[in-house]
Write a protein that holds these residues in place. Sequence first.
Motif, PDB file in Angstrom:
ATOM      1  N   THR A 483       0.829  -1.199   0.000  1.00 18.27           N
ATOM      2  CA  THR A 483       0.000   0.000   0.000  1.00 18.27           C
ATOM      3  C   THR A 483       0.863   1.248   0.000  1.00 18.27           C
ATOM      4  O   THR A 483       1.961   1.271   0.551  1.00 18.27           O
ATOM      5  CB  THR A 483      -0.933   0.055   1.232  1.00 18.27           C
ATOM      6  OG1 THR A 483      -0.140   0.060   2.413  1.00 18.27           O
ATOM      7  CG2 THR A 483      -1.905  -1.116   1.244  1.00 18.27           C
ATOM      8  N   GLU A 485       0.057   5.040   1.239  1.00 27.23           N
ATOM      9  CA  GLU A 485      -0.906   5.884   1.930  1.00 27.23           C
ATOM     10  C   GLU A 485      -0.626   7.346   1.597  1.00 27.23           C
ATOM     11  O   GLU A 485       0.524   7.794   1.631  1.00 27.23           O
ATOM     12  CB  GLU A 485      -0.820   5.673   3.442  1.00 27.23           C
ATOM     13  CG  GLU A 485      -1.265   4.298   3.908  1.00 27.23           C
ATOM     14  CD  GLU A 485      -1.204   4.195   5.415  1.00 27.23           C
ATOM     15  OE1 GLU A 485      -2.198   4.556   6.075  1.00 27.23           O
ATOM     16  OE2 GLU A 485      -0.155   3.774   5.928  1.00 27.23           O
ATOM     17  N   TRP A 486      -1.695   8.074   1.319  1.00 21.95           N
ATOM     18  CA  TRP A 486      -1.596   9.492   0.970  1.00 21.95           C
ATOM     19  C   TRP A 486      -2.249  10.318   2.069  1.00 21.95           C
ATOM     20  O   TRP A 486      -3.356  10.019   2.527  1.00 21.95           O
ATOM     21  CB  TRP A 486      -2.298   9.772  -0.356  1.00 21.95           C
ATOM     22  CG  TRP A 486      -1.775   8.959  -1.498  1.00 21.95           C
ATOM     23  CD1 TRP A 486      -2.099   7.665  -1.805  1.00 21.95           C
ATOM     24  CD2 TRP A 486      -0.819   9.370  -2.469  1.00 21.95           C
ATOM     25  NE1 TRP A 486      -1.409   7.246  -2.914  1.00 21.95           N
ATOM     26  CE2 TRP A 486      -0.607   8.270  -3.351  1.00 21.95           C
ATOM     27  CE3 TRP A 486      -0.123  10.552  -2.697  1.00 21.95           C
ATOM     28  CZ2 TRP A 486       0.266   8.335  -4.424  1.00 21.95           C
ATOM     29  CZ3 TRP A 486       0.751  10.620  -3.775  1.00 21.95           C
ATOM     30  CH2 TRP A 486       0.939   9.515  -4.630  1.00 21.95           C
ATOM     31  N   TRP A 529      -4.956   9.593   6.486  1.00 19.46           N
ATOM     32  CA  TRP A 529      -4.078   8.757   5.678  1.00 19.46           C
ATOM     33  C   TRP A 529      -4.947   7.735   4.943  1.00 19.46           C
ATOM     34  O   TRP A 529      -5.598   6.901   5.572  1.00 19.46           O
ATOM     35  CB  TRP A 529      -3.048   8.046   6.540  1.00 19.46           C
ATOM     36  CG  TRP A 529      -1.955   8.956   7.021  1.00 19.46           C
ATOM     37  CD1 TRP A 529      -1.858   9.559   8.226  1.00 19.46           C
ATOM     38  CD2 TRP A 529      -0.796   9.362   6.275  1.00 19.46           C
ATOM     39  NE1 TRP A 529      -0.725  10.334   8.314  1.00 19.46           N
ATOM     40  CE2 TRP A 529      -0.043  10.222   7.115  1.00 19.46           C
ATOM     41  CE3 TRP A 529      -0.315   9.091   4.997  1.00 19.46           C
ATOM     42  CZ2 TRP A 529       1.153  10.812   6.726  1.00 19.46           C
ATOM     43  CZ3 TRP A 529       0.871   9.671   4.598  1.00 19.46           C
ATOM     44  CH2 TRP A 529       1.592  10.516   5.444  1.00 19.46           C
ATOM     45  N   VAL A 530      -4.947   7.839   3.617  1.00 18.74           N
ATOM     46  CA  VAL A 530      -5.794   6.977   2.789  1.00 18.74           C
ATOM     47  C   VAL A 530      -4.916   5.935   2.105  1.00 18.74           C
ATOM     48  O   VAL A 530      -4.052   6.282   1.285  1.00 18.74           O
ATOM     49  CB  VAL A 530      -6.563   7.803   1.744  1.00 18.74           C
ATOM     50  CG1 VAL A 530      -7.343   6.877   0.805  1.00 18.74           C
ATOM     51  CG2 VAL A 530      -7.497   8.788   2.438  1.00 18.74           C
ATOM     52  N   PRO A 531      -5.109   4.651   2.413  1.00 18.55           N
ATOM     53  CA  PRO A 531      -4.281   3.612   1.795  1.00 18.55           C
ATOM     54  C   PRO A 531      -4.777   3.260   0.395  1.00 18.55           C
ATOM     55  O   PRO A 531      -5.981   3.164   0.148  1.00 18.55           O
ATOM     56  CB  PRO A 531      -4.441   2.431   2.756  1.00 18.55           C
ATOM     57  CG  PRO A 531      -5.782   2.627   3.375  1.00 18.55           C
ATOM     58  CD  PRO A 531      -6.010   4.115   3.444  1.00 18.55           C
ATOM     59  N   SER A 608       4.043   0.725   2.581  1.00 15.09           N
ATOM     60  CA  SER A 608       4.106  -0.443   3.464  1.00 15.09           C
ATOM     61  C   SER A 608       5.221  -1.393   3.057  1.00 15.09           C
ATOM     62  O   SER A 608       5.596  -2.273   3.826  1.00 15.09           O
ATOM     63  CB  SER A 608       2.769  -1.190   3.426  1.00 15.09           C
ATOM     64  OG  SER A 608       2.551  -1.761   2.134  1.00 15.09           O
TER      65      SER A 608
END
Length: 751
Positions: A483, A485-486, A529-531, A608
């Motif tokens: 992933t 994350e943003w 935090w958007v994965p 990740s």
Amino acid sequence: MKMEHVKSDVTVVGGGLAGVCAAVAAARLGRKVALVQNRPVLGGNSSSEVRVWVCGATAHGTNRYARETGIMGELFLENQYRNPEGNPYLWDLVILETVLAEPNITLYLNTDVHEVDASGEQDTRQITSVTGWMMGSERRIVFESPVYLDCTGDGLIGFLAGAKFRIGREARHEYNEEWAPELADDITLGSTLLFYTKDAGHPVRFIPPSFARDISQTSIPLKRVIRSGDSGCHYWWIEWGGELDTVHDNERIRDELWAVIYGIWDYIKNSGKFDADSMTLEWVGSQPGKREYRRFTGDYTLNQNDIISQEPFADRVAFGGWSIDLHPPQGMYAEASGSKHMHADGNYHIPYRSLYSANVSNLLFAGRNISATHVAFGTTRVMATCAIMGEAAGTAAALCAEQGITPRELSREHTPLLQQTLLKQDASILGVVNADSADLARQAKVSASSYLSRIAMESAGEGYELDRDIAVLLPADPEISGTIEWLLDAAQHTELKVEIWSTGRAENYVPAALEYETTVSVEAGSRQWVPVRVDWAPAQAQNAFIIVRRNPSVKLYLADRPLSGMLALERGAAPAVSADLEDHDSSQPVVEWTTKRLNRKIFCLRTSFATAAYMPGHVIDGFRRPYGGPHLWLSEALEQDAEPCLVLEWTGKQQIREIQLIFNDDVQEDLINLHHHRTPFEVIPELVRNYRLEYMDDGGNWVSILSELDNRKRKRIHLLETALETRGIRIAVTATNGSPYAEIIEVRVYG
């Protein structure tokens, strides 16, 4: 009048940046060099006499990781530190000191070479001597050497020697070039004079000379950009003479350029259209900066198709990246844009066969007179590119003189030697790796106290509205699987579309082929935090171009510090200048996707998955600059590893006399010699500042060899007074010039 005879290993005629770099390169390889310049200063069009910006492959930040290394790179870094204001006289000094620092160079300023002694049939000519007149000293000097370099720009030496050449534009059918005219002609790019202005702090009047051109009666005010605060190379478009002979009509061209400069200043001062009451002229050039004249014929003629296809020549010795930049023949009076540009997808390669004469056996050349068509010359002509070609030609000349062979024999029998010699000198070549059998580091086991194994840019700075597509360049080494994350804000429930693209070529930083895409749901919220699940495993390590598609409901965040090997880009940013001046095709990928507003910035994200892009072994992987990845060792942040160490160990003892280090000077950073822009720092932050060199004694203890403080250079060579016998070398980094990481690109060790 005094008569003199000078014998050298190499004679370089022309003291512009091509000639300077050629002379320095040959001198550093142990050859005795005569550097002959017909002006009182070095630097050619970049000198205080003409004051043109030194542009190169970066193309003012259009190309990525494109700044030149080698001798030109040294000049950039030294000027950045010593001359951050862009004073043209201090730039002169930087060049002069670089030449005077070489004991193998004898410099002859104010010496005009206009006699050449050459013999042989048309296809087998050879130069035996050239003769110059030193103005002001009444010295007539004959220069004799086995190898000559014509770095005069206009190509006078080769012309007098009988070298084959071309002036003007080739017909389209000759090389199948899209931008070539249907029929060949004598059209060239014109010449330019520049001027400087300043604010005097009080009202200043201007009374124009009688010969000043009334530019209101021309197309100039309508088709060119005139501003009261601009000066210098902002007025590069004051160009004329492309329909004349830029050499034999030089004075006529100069007079017309003067008339227009004073006419422009009259227009600014006296038309009432500008706030210029306290502005005054500080300097007006008197030496026209020529763009084009003779182009010699080599064993290969570089053409437009080679540039655009980025032909990876087996004998590549330099690279370029400036657009193919052609100007209308009428120059400043043209109705058309002042320039039209065609960009490759990245940097292109320049072959050695374009740097020596096809019919004069001991003549090399570098600069704007190399073997290229008019269209290809539209990019190779810029000075930083001329400079690195000069380094390549000077290196070739040194090898020819040392081995008693011709430039063509060097090409046919010893091209790998030339390339490896250039790499050892840190010259600008892409995609050729270190294969030096004498380099002991290549057989060493490399380890480090730490390396950055996971990318996590978590400390947020400014916000970025996602009102256009953005991208992140991320090393896929060995893969991108897991992933990303943003960190973002979402004004409402929405979706985020993310794509992974490959870049096509290791030297490119644009999207070429879609490899993976996904869309994720995003809930409304701030600083979340958007994965995003990603999965791409390329056959070999390379860069990934990760695109986040436009979504006006989303705001991303930019991290408060950069990370080497990563870039942030945006799509479709507004052009920096008017299309009346520079006509760029916005659909070409390097124009469509830009880093300019996001220089030294990265979007906040964290991965990740682990990365091998910064492992210590990269310091011996053969690369000296980014190429399909960063190719460097980068430690963990100094907060976690306060004194990062890089260790080279061998299974048995080695006799070590010389250690070479290449530190990261961030070739993504666009540097320039004069006044286009200035960086907020005088030393590249990623450069290691303080370090120790140590060796392993028989008891396995580390013993100091030397300590260095306040380093601001990319390349450091440490020649030990006596050879060491050891199984290990350690480099301990104790401070950087601002980077939170220790960064080393290459280590070489010699006995």
